[in-house]
Design a protein around this motif. Structure first.
Motif, PDB file in Angstrom:
ATOM      1  N   PRO A  95      -6.284 -12.223   0.320  1.00 45.08           N
ATOM      2  CA  PRO A  95      -5.757 -12.491  -1.040  1.00 45.08           C
ATOM      3  C   PRO A  95      -4.339 -13.042  -1.044  1.00 45.08           C
ATOM      4  CG  PRO A  95      -6.930 -10.392  -0.987  1.00 45.08           C
ATOM      5  CD  PRO A  95      -6.848 -10.868   0.436  1.00 45.08           C
ATOM      6  N   GLU A  96      -3.462 -12.477  -0.215  1.00 47.76           N
ATOM      7  CA  GLU A  96      -2.073 -12.939  -0.215  1.00 47.76           C
ATOM      8  C   GLU A  96      -1.961 -14.379   0.280  1.00 47.76           C
ATOM      9  OE1 GLU A  96      -3.178 -10.187   1.067  1.00 47.76           O
ATOM     10  OE2 GLU A  96      -2.276  -8.584  -0.142  1.00 47.76           O
ATOM     11  N   ARG A 128      -9.245 -21.912   1.718  1.00 47.95           N
ATOM     12  CA  ARG A 128      -9.022 -20.502   1.456  1.00 47.95           C
ATOM     13  C   ARG A 128      -9.404 -19.715   2.704  1.00 47.95           C
ATOM     14  NH1 ARG A 128      -6.848 -23.087  -1.477  1.00 47.95           N
ATOM     15  NH2 ARG A 128      -6.764 -23.048  -3.753  1.00 47.95           N
ATOM     16  N   ASP A 155      -4.410 -16.590   0.285  1.00 51.65           N
ATOM     17  CA  ASP A 155      -5.072 -17.464  -0.690  1.00 51.65           C
ATOM     18  C   ASP A 155      -4.153 -17.747  -1.863  1.00 51.65           C
ATOM     19  OD1 ASP A 155      -7.289 -17.534   0.888  1.00 51.65           O
ATOM     20  OD2 ASP A 155      -8.428 -16.048  -0.257  1.00 51.65           O
ATOM     21  N   ARG A 156      -3.334 -16.778  -2.230  1.00 56.38           N
ATOM     22  CA  ARG A 156      -2.375 -17.002  -3.312  1.00 56.38           C
ATOM     23  C   ARG A 156      -1.360 -18.065  -2.913  1.00 56.38           C
ATOM     24  NH1 ARG A 156      -0.866 -17.960  -8.240  1.00 56.38           N
ATOM     25  NH2 ARG A 156       1.239 -17.243  -8.738  1.00 56.38           N
ATOM     26  N   ASP A 184      -3.042 -21.368  -3.084  1.00 52.79           N
ATOM     27  CA  ASP A 184      -3.160 -21.829  -4.471  1.00 52.79           C
ATOM     28  C   ASP A 184      -1.851 -22.452  -4.952  1.00 52.79           C
ATOM     29  OD1 ASP A 184      -5.785 -21.033  -4.682  1.00 52.79           O
ATOM     30  OD2 ASP A 184      -5.297 -19.041  -5.475  1.00 52.79           O
TER      31      ASP A 184
END
Length: 456
Positions: free
Chosen positions: A180-181, A176, A183-184, A187
């Motif tokens: 946020p983007e 990670r 990490d998405r 994922d």
């Protein structure tokens, strides 16, 4: 991408510096010029007041007296009516800042200051502003490089992850990046990697299971074909050919179940069948192989038991146990049926050395084998048993005893009577006629599979 981020950030900083820097230079230049003019004006007013006070008190007004009142860098000229002009300091050349003031006694005071002082101060101010702008540019470049690395490095890493995923390495990296983007995206890639890993594992397992499940029918088929090649008796050839066709049906059934993955009893493939038929079929199929090895295979126990499951799958479980005993066991192999509660149990045992103590219950794990074998036979057998709602267990290690537990269904009274009569007839044929035994072998070999095909 790094270069674009750095260039865009630097361009924004340069635009900001240009807009605010030029405005600041203009404002500071005007401020310095106005401040210099105000200083000269103040100096002229102060000097005029001094001259006024001395004239009123009839004191002498000379250059020597006023020199102490005038800054060394400035030039002052005092014009008193009826007197010669008084000059203090050196009159500057070139561009000057001038201020004139009229006194109350009619005198005129003129103060001049060279503009070079203002120019020097403006230059110092511009130098300071330029230094601050340069520091801002350096800080912006460093920040842009850091931000570019922070954004570009994860994207490069994600690209490598996607490339590894496409090249057949589905291991998730679980990295990670604090964005946020990104990490998405990480994922999603990790989830895809896990799904692909499960799919590949399932495919490899299916291939291993298929090779193992197809080997037993092919082995039995080859034995029957060998029997045909060594005999000249037409009746024997017909009988062996019939049994060989049965093996082909089993082989087809295995392939169909592997392709459709219909091992779950809830799909409708589970039926109520006679255990005696499946056991006799397996005993007859494996008897030539055991006879060639100088060993025997026998069956005993409770007869006329019915169980719920897939006859073909149960036959494959028994074949795996019998083959395992042939390869790793010794002496006579015995298949014994018994009842425990609402379950029918088929026990397979031999007189061999048994399962090594260091293996124990791990004997059902894939790739676990006490000898040089694939290590998946018992694992596949257990999976087949569980898919039919039963279970396969090792009841004893030395001598080895494996038990296949299946759900039992009590037959009706009429079915039981008919079955008993049929069994008695078969027993009579077996006892009295050698050829009848051969025909019975063919019928028993085909029976469960033909029933299975009817259900299908």
């Amino acid at each position: 991408m790094r270069r674009r981020l750095i260039n865009s950030t630097l361009a924004v900083v340069l635009v900001v510096i240009a807009v605010f820097g030029v405005s600041l230079v203009i404002v500071e230049t005007r401020t310095i010029s106005n401040s210099a003019q105000e200083r000269v004006n103040s100096e002229a007013v102060r000097l005029a007041s001094i001259v006024d006070s001395r004239l009123i008190s009839d004191e002498r007004v000379t250059g020597e007296v006023l020199r102490e009142q005038v800054d060394i860098e400035r030039y002052a000229r005092i014009e008193i009516p009826g007197r010669a002009p008084i000059e203090v300091g050196t009159r500057p050349k070139g561009d000057v800042i001038r201020a004139e003031e009229d006194g109350e006694e009619g005198e005129k005071v003129t103060v001049e200051e060279p503009r070079t002082a203002v120019t020097q101060e403006v230059g110092r101010t511009l130098l300071i502003i330029g230094g601050v702008a340069l520091l801002a540019i350096v800080a912006a470049v460093l920040l842009a490089v850091r931000q570019a690395n922070r954004l570009a490095s994860p994207l490069t890493d994600l690209a490598e992850t996607a490339e590894r995923l496409g090249s057949g390495d589905p291991r998730p990296r679980h990295r990670r990046y604090g964005v946020p983007e990104l990490d998405r995206v990480a994922d999603v890639l990790d989830s895809s990697a896990e799904r692909i890993a499960r799919m590949l594992t399932a495919e490899r397992r299916l291939a291993a299971d298929a090779s193992h499940q197809l080997r037993t029918p092919l082995t039995a088929l080859s034995m029957r074909l060998e029997e045909i090649t060594v005999t000249d008796d037409l009746d024997t050839v017909k009988e062996e050919a019939t049994i060989a066709l049965t093996q082909v049906e089993r082989l087809t059934d295995v392939v169909e179940r592997l392709l459709t993955n219909s091992r779950d009893p809830r799909t409708g493939s589970a039926v109520s069948f006679d255990l005696d038929e499946v056991i006799k079929q397996q005993v007859e199929e494996w008897r030539p192989a055991y006879r060639s090895a100088g060993r025997a295979i026998v069956s005993s126990g409770k007869r006329h038991l019915k169980a719920v499951g897939t006859p073909g799958a149960v036959a494959q479980v028994l074949a795996a146990l019998i083959e395992n005993s042939l390869m790793h066991g010794g002496g006579t192999v015995a298949l014994r049926t018994r009842v425990t509660g609402n379950q029918a149990v088929i026990e397979v045992t031999d007189n061999g050395p048994g399962v090594p103590a260091d293996l124990g219950a791990r004997i059902f794990e894939r790739t676990i084998s006490g000898r040089n074998s694939t290590g998946i036979g018992l694992a596949v057998a257990r999976d087949l048993a569980e898919a039919d709602g039963g279970r396969l267990e090792m009841l004893q290690a030395q001598p080895p005893v494996f038990g296949l537990f299946l759900s039992r269904q009590q037959p009706s009274q009429d079915d039981a009577t008919g079955t008993d009569s049929g069994k008695d007839g078969e027993t009579g044929k077996d006892a009295g006629h050698g050829k009848g035994t051969k025909h019975d072998q063919a019928g028993r070999g085909a029976g469960p599979h033909r029933d299975g095909q009817t259900v299908r």
